[in-house]
Design an enzyme around this catalytic site. Structure first.
Site, PDB file in Angstrom:
ATOM      1  N   ASN A   1       3.615 -11.082 -24.352  1.00  0.00           N
ATOM      2  CA  ASN A   1       2.375 -11.777 -24.690  1.00  0.00           C
ATOM      3  C   ASN A   1       2.544 -12.772 -25.826  1.00  0.00           C
ATOM      4  OD1 ASN A   1       2.716  -9.125 -26.037  1.00  0.00           O
ATOM      5  ND2 ASN A   1       0.935  -9.753 -27.214  1.00  0.00           N
TER       6      ASN A   1
ATOM      7  N   HIS B   1      -9.303 -10.269 -17.987  1.00  0.00           N
ATOM      8  CA  HIS B   1      -9.600 -11.379 -18.887  1.00  0.00           C
ATOM      9  C   HIS B   1      -8.368 -12.189 -19.277  1.00  0.00           C
ATOM     10  CE1 HIS B   1      -8.467  -9.995 -23.087  1.00  0.00           C
ATOM     11  NE2 HIS B   1      -8.326  -8.875 -22.419  1.00  0.00           N
TER      12      HIS B   1
ATOM     13  N   SER C   1      -4.886  -7.124 -16.305  1.00  0.00           N
ATOM     14  CA  SER C   1      -6.153  -7.202 -17.028  1.00  0.00           C
ATOM     15  C   SER C   1      -6.930  -8.422 -16.575  1.00  0.00           C
ATOM     16  CB  SER C   1      -5.890  -7.281 -18.540  1.00  0.00           C
ATOM     17  OG  SER C   1      -7.104  -7.375 -19.262  1.00  0.00           O
TER      18      SER C   1
ATOM     19  N   CYS D   1      -3.493  -8.446 -37.432  1.00  0.00           N
ATOM     20  CA  CYS D   1      -4.166  -7.815 -38.572  1.00  0.00           C
ATOM     21  C   CYS D   1      -4.289  -6.322 -38.304  1.00  0.00           C
ATOM     22  CB  CYS D   1      -5.539  -8.444 -38.772  1.00  0.00           C
ATOM     23  SG  CYS D   1      -6.404  -7.839 -40.234  1.00  0.00           S
TER      24      CYS D   1
ATOM     25  N   GLN E   1       0.455 -10.263 -18.748  1.00  0.00           N
ATOM     26  CA  GLN E   1       0.708 -11.689 -18.957  1.00  0.00           C
ATOM     27  C   GLN E   1       1.472 -12.321 -17.802  1.00  0.00           C
ATOM     28  OE1 GLN E   1      -0.688 -13.410 -21.203  1.00  0.00           O
ATOM     29  NE2 GLN E   1      -1.367 -11.880 -22.685  1.00  0.00           N
TER      30      GLN E   1
ATOM     31  N   THR F   1     -18.597   5.391 -13.134  1.00  0.00           N
ATOM     32  CA  THR F   1     -19.298   4.448 -12.277  1.00  0.00           C
ATOM     33  C   THR F   1     -18.626   3.076 -12.356  1.00  0.00           C
ATOM     34  OG1 THR F   1     -21.381   5.620 -12.615  1.00  0.00           O
ATOM     35  CG2 THR F   1     -21.524   3.340 -11.828  1.00  0.00           C
TER      36      THR F   1
ATOM     37  N   GLY G   1      -6.546  -3.765 -19.561  1.00  0.00           N
ATOM     38  CA  GLY G   1      -5.121  -3.528 -19.672  1.00  0.00           C
ATOM     39  C   GLY G   1      -4.749  -2.328 -20.524  1.00  0.00           C
ATOM     40  N   THR G   2      -5.463  -2.133 -21.620  1.00  0.00           N
ATOM     41  CA  THR G   2      -5.141  -1.001 -22.499  1.00  0.00           C
ATOM     42  C   THR G   2      -5.314   0.318 -21.771  1.00  0.00           C
ATOM     43  OG1 THR G   2      -5.679  -2.193 -24.531  1.00  0.00           O
ATOM     44  CG2 THR G   2      -5.824   0.207 -24.609  1.00  0.00           C
TER      45      THR G   2
END
Length: 407
Positions: free
Chosen positions: A154, A208, A206, A346, A182, A244, A72-73
């Site tokens: 999110n 995951h 994304s 964080c 999301q 690749t 996603g990033t």
């Protein structure tokens, strides 16, 4: 400690068994490079093409509009930089509109573009986390080249009126990108030329976050949308993203897309569990309402607006508990075998309150006392029952410790 309960699906989802089985052969036996012309390479190419078609069916778009990325990033960065980077040398500074509640993949990309010469506007949300269409309309300028607004948040799960926002962007001559990380596999997304999202030009997902592995993603790029690459190398992905292909990850993402499509159109089966979006939403609501019924001085952001009148994705709940430090609550629940997340991130070694919740108007104290519970399609009724015991007990204990310390 026994079996753990995982309720942090917005951070990452578990792999579905069917996804693992689909990708398993491509770790060892079918290891070819999809750019090679020999049999192993062509077998890998066929698998990549099949996955591309699966994702296109999920999004109701052309397979040629699917660009595979590392996640996603990268998809968000490719959308923003791919549109605006070539325009930075123009006499007129390109204008980007985004929001104060985006994921950092968009926020930090926007800040970097501002440092490089772009003009950037950050729209503020309402107390319920919504971006008002009229606020976008008022922010549009002749120089606006791109609008980027998250589909579903999110942290809160709030769903934005993307179709209306995208139409406003197009009316003003700008392209429209949405971070749908999301939303994908939780909501039906129709990107067809006559579909609800026909004005969306770029859309990020994304793997995951939809039961595929970490390190896989997609950027939907609507036909005839000009997009410059941000990496340089080979001619992969129609010269939009060299490198690749991660064949096992792409195969897994394709399988996850097939499973998501089936789940989204499943009949409203009765019973517990998450057979479809309706049952998942019911499970989330039972958990959220059960906690609020058992814990005083607790609520959802926006004084309950999120729980009443604002649409959310079916798995997400954000709650704050006055007088409780969210980080301490996350740790306490982790020790009891329940995994959730706090409404803070964080950064540079210091815990800061959520920028999303602060933008929605929560006080610093309430933002620091907020947690996110995000269940998955694998969450069970028994796990919800257990969480309904663990969360109130942990909150009560932390408040008791705080009162004792204060006295």
């Amino acid at each position: 400690m026994g079996s753990r309960i995982y309720m942090d699906a917005n951070a990452t989802t578990p792999l579905l068994p069917e996804v693992v089985e689909a990708m398993r052969p491509f770790w060892m036996e079918q290891f070819g490079n999809a750019s090679s012309i020999h049999r192993q390479g062509q077998h890998a190419r066929a698998a990549v093409d099949h996955a591309r078609e699966s994702i296109a069916r999920l999004l109701n778009c052309r397979s040629s509009e699917i660009v595979f990325t590392s996640g996603g990033t990268e998809s968000d960065n490719l959308a923003l930089f791919g549109v605006l980077q070539p325009l930075l040398n123009n006499p007129e500074r390109p204008h980007l509109i985004t929001t104060a509640i985006e994921h950092h993949a968009v926020l930090h990309a926007a800040e970097s573009l501002a440092e490089r010469g772009a003009d950037v506007t950050f729209l503020a949300p309402t107390a319920s986390g919504l971006i008002e269409p009229e606020d976008l309309r008022a922010a549009m300028r002749p120089s606006t080249r791109l609008v980027s607004i998250m589909f579903a948040n999110n942290e809160t799960g709030t769903i934005q009126p993307i179709a209306e926002l995208a139409a406003i962007a197009h009316a003003g001559g700008a392209l429209f990108h949405t971070d749908a990380i999301q939303a994908a596999a939780k909501l039906p997304l129709d990107l067809s030329p006559k579909g609800e999202l026909k004005d969306v030009d770029l859309l990020s997902i994304s793997g995951h976050k939809m039961y595929a592995p970490q390190g896989t993603g997609v950027l939907f790029v609507r036909r005839n949308t000009r997009l410059a690459p941000i990496f340089f190398g080979g001619n992969h992905e129609r010269q939009r993203r060299p490198g690749t292909e991660n064949v096992p990850g792409i195969v897994a993402l394709g399988k996850a897309a097939d499973l998501a499509r089936s789940w989204l159109i499943a009949p409203n089966a009765a019973g517990a569990g998450s057979a479809n979006p309706t049952t998942l939403s019911s499970l989330r609501d039972r958990l959220e309402q059960g906690i609020l019924a058992r814990v005083l001085e607790a609520s959802t952001p926006g004084s309950g607006v999120n729980g009443a009148g604002t649409l959310r994705v079916p798995n997400t709940s954000n709650l704050y508990f006055d007088g409780v430090d969210a980080e301490a609550l996350v740790i306490a629940l982790d020790l009891k075998g329940l995994s959730i997340s706090g409404g803070s991130a964080c950064q540079s070694g210091a815990t800061e309150p959520s920028h999303v919740l602060l933008a929605m108007g929560l006080t610093d104290a309430r933002a620091r006392s907020s947690i996110r519970i995000s269940i998955s399609r694998l969450t069970t009724e028994a796990e919800v029952d257990c969480a309904l015991t663990l969360v109130p007990e942990a909150v009560a204990r932390l408040r008791s410790l705080a009162a004792a310390k204060a006295s």
